[in-house]
Structures are given as structure tokens and as C-alpha cells.
Enzyme design. Sequence first.
Site, PDB file in Angstrom:
ATOM      1  N   LYS A 141      63.831  99.734  62.133  1.00 19.12           N
ATOM      2  CA  LYS A 141      64.860  98.974  61.420  1.00 19.12           C
ATOM      3  C   LYS A 141      64.640  97.480  61.623  1.00 19.12           C
ATOM      4  CE  LYS A 141      69.930  98.845  60.857  1.00 19.12           C
ATOM      5  NZ  LYS A 141      71.212  99.457  61.273  1.00 19.12           N
ATOM      6  N   SER A 194      73.822 101.294  57.250  1.00 18.58           N
ATOM      7  CA  SER A 194      72.872 100.179  57.241  1.00 18.58           C
ATOM      8  C   SER A 194      71.471 100.575  57.696  1.00 18.58           C
ATOM      9  CB  SER A 194      73.395  99.037  58.106  1.00 18.58           C
ATOM     10  OG  SER A 194      73.252  99.324  59.468  1.00 18.58           O
ATOM     11  N   SER A 238      76.067 104.075  61.433  1.00 21.24           N
ATOM     12  CA  SER A 238      74.834 103.833  60.685  1.00 21.24           C
ATOM     13  C   SER A 238      73.599 104.578  61.175  1.00 21.24           C
ATOM     14  CB  SER A 238      74.535 102.339  60.637  1.00 21.24           C
ATOM     15  OG  SER A 238      73.859 102.056  59.439  1.00 21.24           O
TER      16      SER A 238
END
Lengths: 585, 87
Positions: free
Chosen positions: A147, A225, A249
Site C-alpha cells: 500500500k 482505502s 480498510s
Amino acid sequence: MAMDGREAVDGREAAPPQDRAFDRRSFLGRMTAVTAAASMGIPAVTPLPLSGGASRPFAPEVPLPDPESLRQEDPAGLTLAEAAVMIREGYLSPVELLEAYLARIEAKDELYMAFNTVVAERARERARRLDRAPWRGPLHGIPVAVKDNYYTAGVPTTANSFIFEDFVPEFDATAWARLREAGAVLLGKTQMGPLATSRATTPEGDVTTVNAWAPHDPDVSPGGSSSGSATAVAARMAAAGTGTQTGGSITNPALAQGLTGIKPTMGRVSLYGIIPLTYTRDHPGPIARDAKDAAIMLQAMAGPDPADPRTLGLPPVPDYVRAAEPVLRAGRPALRWPTTIGVPPGYLDESEEVEEQPGEDPIPPERRRRMEEARRRQQAAIEARRRMLTRFEELGARVVDVEWPDEWDTLTSWDFNNVRLPERSEPFLDVLKEDVRLFGVSLSPWINGLLLSGTEYLRGQRAKLLLLRRVLDGLFAHCDVVLQTRPFPFDMIGLPLVAFPVGTDGSAGAERPVGAMLGGLPYGEERLLSLVAAYQSVTDWHRRRPAEPGAGPGTGSRGGARGGEPGLPGGRGRIDLREVMEHGE
Amino acid sequence: MGHGFQELTDEELDAYILTRLKGLGVDLGVLPEDDEDAPADRKRILESARRFLRSTPPAIHGFEMDVQEVPPVMYPAELTGRTGGEE
């Protein structure tokens, strides 16, 4: 060891899991302290050389079927654990595995938009070195999607925000450093909601990443997210991914895309080198294809880090990989540890209302259609939940109804959830003063965080501790794990949460996964992983993969905070303020 | 009796919000006034802030706890890291 790799535990009890051995008072004190630290401001920490988990021996065994049987598989279709065995046994090289993933990214990511940056040449160089190196363990040569809020030395780290548009860290986030030292190969950085709010979008709010199960319908959310990592894993463009969870998330993208994601206990994985969203609620963790893969990732990521005081003084990291190995008892699949599963009110109630967020009145037709679709999925989910509970009972679980603690609705309400907002405003105050436009579509919660007074913040944090106490003393007095339908309050109060697939919504020709979530006691990751592994040993939902996408609408150029084109020719839409305020973080 | 924020008009709340932000050095004036095509504009930011103030502070103030039962305490992990705790 049984022939199929499952461990027989007949005639002896497995060592007890960590969650029932912890000192409850110690955890309460720790969480109180996190609150106090946040209210005082976390003292600056000096980066220290990685120690502990980064350098400790890490080579858990991964017993699996004969690698010969896996040789004909597309390497990108293998689970992480399967690929690890193939590499260990010499049937597959890190370079071959990497090239399989890079080929898929090249062919598919224009549609999925899971990646913000792909570091192909850097990855090739790394894989070539690993080809020649001694086997380090199950992550040796495994391509991982990270990420874009994890610092990666020498690789842009943008959090999809204008604020970090040109940021290239000089060091790795501890969690990524541990994966790298365990042998993982960085494929690239994944799309995310700007600063970890909302689904993945450009800083301006234009939708980027799509759900791998509905790539031509950008209105189908890929989750919160961390959706870039989830889509990369679901679409076989990475063996596993990393996420962060502040408000769902990790678990939400896992639920949306048929994956297994675990949000660990607060402090179990270091946050050092991860762009902060909310000090008391940010949790790094893995998004993977099944419980075993999640366990392998978490094993590497977890551990004390002198640079993050939240990780210090915890119980030692247990053997998650072993916990995620299915066991046999009297020759039958069984739970590793006797476990009581709590079923909360409404969990199997078909009339349960689909949560409606505040918004326009009257409800626009398109939104109403989506709500009706959500209700249909809710019904399918409830059927899947019933079947799941039956499976768990067959595995030996005790299933009991549990009641919510006193004042549950109040303490888990949106208003008490909002207590987190000053924690995101405070570290970014200088940026807010410089130019609020740098926050793009995400600005509103940062402004609202500036408006909550100190007394309100402290009272809200004390209420959170009261909730934690009631969960530990009340809810968990009757069960070892509890089913959940929302990510909070478990991510509010730092307790572990695992999401995993348990069925599909049954849509003809457009099937999408539905999943379940189990919340656990502090440091209950090994029990949670063992439960999911046992369930996955008697079901195949985790083995289902989204169909290869055909040609269709919705393709566009890669967006992101830098590079690519800010406009999206495919017109995937733009998120609105409500989504920023109220959806997964 | 309603909470103070709930009794204020939009204009009074906007004045409160903008004054608070100005006191911190945060300027919403750089945003467009009302532009749905912009990622953010003053109109939507202020609407959100008013909703927030009318809902969240009253809910939190309305929840009372015994301070003896739920006290804020210090952060032990920082001490653990400096006094020989597990690393």
C-alpha cells in the site's frame, strides 16, 4: 503429519492460544496509554536499526501437497504458500514467479488500476539475486503489493495525496522492511484512498481501482482505502498485499473481493514508517488469498520495534503459520483449540436493515437501486452465515448467542467514532495552514478534527476505554471470538479482526463474494487464523477467483498522485464528501 | 435542553468555524465558494462542519462517566521500552 499435510492432534491438546493467557488489565492499561499518548502527542522517535522481528530466524515449515501436482499451475494462480513450496523444492524460481505477475500487471492493470507504481526492473534485479541466494523461508522470492502509505526506500510513497506527491522515503517502514528481509519482492505500490480515506481515488477524488469481481462496474466498491492491494491480490497480480486499517480498510476490501485479511491487535505490527491517519486506530496487516498466506505475511510483519513504543512489552509473537495449519482430530477436520463463537443480536436476522448513511432526502433513484441490491446481498450473506455456522459446529465449535454490552449503540455510534478526527488533523496542521487544497477531496474530516475541543476528545477517548472494558469483561465472558458485521468497534478499541469469504451473492453471471468477520481477544490472531484455516479446510470459497475480464467499458489510464493522466477517459466517477467522511479508512 | 451548537444558526456556526480556523492559521478562503466540480469548496466544507458540530460534541457531552471508573493514565509502553521490557 497426515498425508495431506494436515496435522493430527489426536490424543493430545495443542498448546493453548495466546488470547486466553494475556493479562487483561495490562491490555486495558496499554490502550488507555495509547489514548493518553495521542492526547499529549506521540514523542518524536529516532529511527533505530531494525531489530527483533527483522533479524530473527524466520523459516516456519509450510507442509503442502506434492509440488509435482502444482507444476502445471499458472504461477500467478498459486497461493503464497504453494508458491513457497514450489520455490523451496526448486520447481519454480523467484524470477519465474515474478515474471508471471509482471505479465499479468502489464496485461490487466490498465483495467484494474490496482497499482500506483510498478517497480518492474527493481523487482527483477531483486528476484535474480534471490534466485542465487539460500532459501530464507516461505516469503523467499514472493512478489508482494505494498500500500502506498508504507515507506519504501527509494520508491515514491504518495498515499495518493498531493501532500506526498514528490515524497521518496530514505528508509522502509518497519513492517515492509521485515517482509523484505524475509525475502519478499516489492512489485509496486498500490492505489489507495487519499491519505487512507475512502476507496482508492486520485487526490481529486476520481475513482481509480475497481473490484476484481466487477471490473467493468466502477460503482461496485473494491472495499476501503486498501483496495489497490486487495484488487492486486484478487486479480492475481500479486501473491499477497499489505494494508492499513483505521476504519475497516483491511477487512472491507477482503470481504468485497473474496480474500482473507487480518487486522492485528494494536501494537502487534509496527506503524513506524507508515503515513499516519489516526494514532490510536491505525493498524497495518496483510491481505491474502487464505488464512495460511495471511499467517505467513503476519509472521514476518509482527514484532517489537524500538521505533514504535506501541509494539513494546507485548507477549512474544506466536507461530501464526502453525496456527493456520488445519488439524485432524479422530481423523476428521477439527478446530485446533476448543472455541466458543459468539453470535451477536441480529446477525442472522433477515430483516436486518442495511445500514443507511446520512445523505440526501429523498433518496435518488440510483442510490435506491444500490440500496435494494445491498439488501439482496444482505439476504445472501445471511444464508452464507448460516451455512458457515453449521460448518464451524461440524468442526467442533460451540456457537452461542451473545448480547451487546450496555450502551453499545451509543458507544459505537458515528459520533463516538468521530473522536478519532483530531488525531488526523494534529500531525497535518502545518500542511492545513500552508494550503488546504493539498488535501484534495479528503479535506473535510481534517477540518472537522480541528473543531473538536480537548474536553470532547478526552471524554470520547475515555468512552472508548469504557467500551473496551465492557467488551473484554462482558462480551468475551461468554465466548472466545465474536462475529461482526462492521469493522468498528474492533478497530476503535484495538482488538484483532479477521475477514474471510463464506459464499457468494448468487448473482447470475455477476457473482460476487460475501464474507464474514470474526473479532478476537487481545493477541487473538493465532486463534482467529486457526479458525479460518479450519473453515477453509472444509470449504472452497477462498479458492474461487474472479473471472478473467473481457473487453468492456470502464478502462482508463492509471491515475494516482503522480504520473499517469489525472483524467480518466473511462469515466469511473468521482467520490463525494459523504464517501470520504463515512466509508472505510 | 439542546446542546449549544444545536441552538446556533448556520451563520453563527459558520462564524464560529471560520474564527476557530483563522485562530489556527487555516484559511478556507483559497477554496472556491461553490463549485461541485472542485474536489472541495467552502460551501460543502462548512456544511459538513456544521453537521459535525451539531451532532458529535452534543453526543459526547451527553455521555457521562465516573472519572474514578475510567481515568486517563500514562502510556506504559514507552516506559517498558526504556526500562528493560521486551524488545
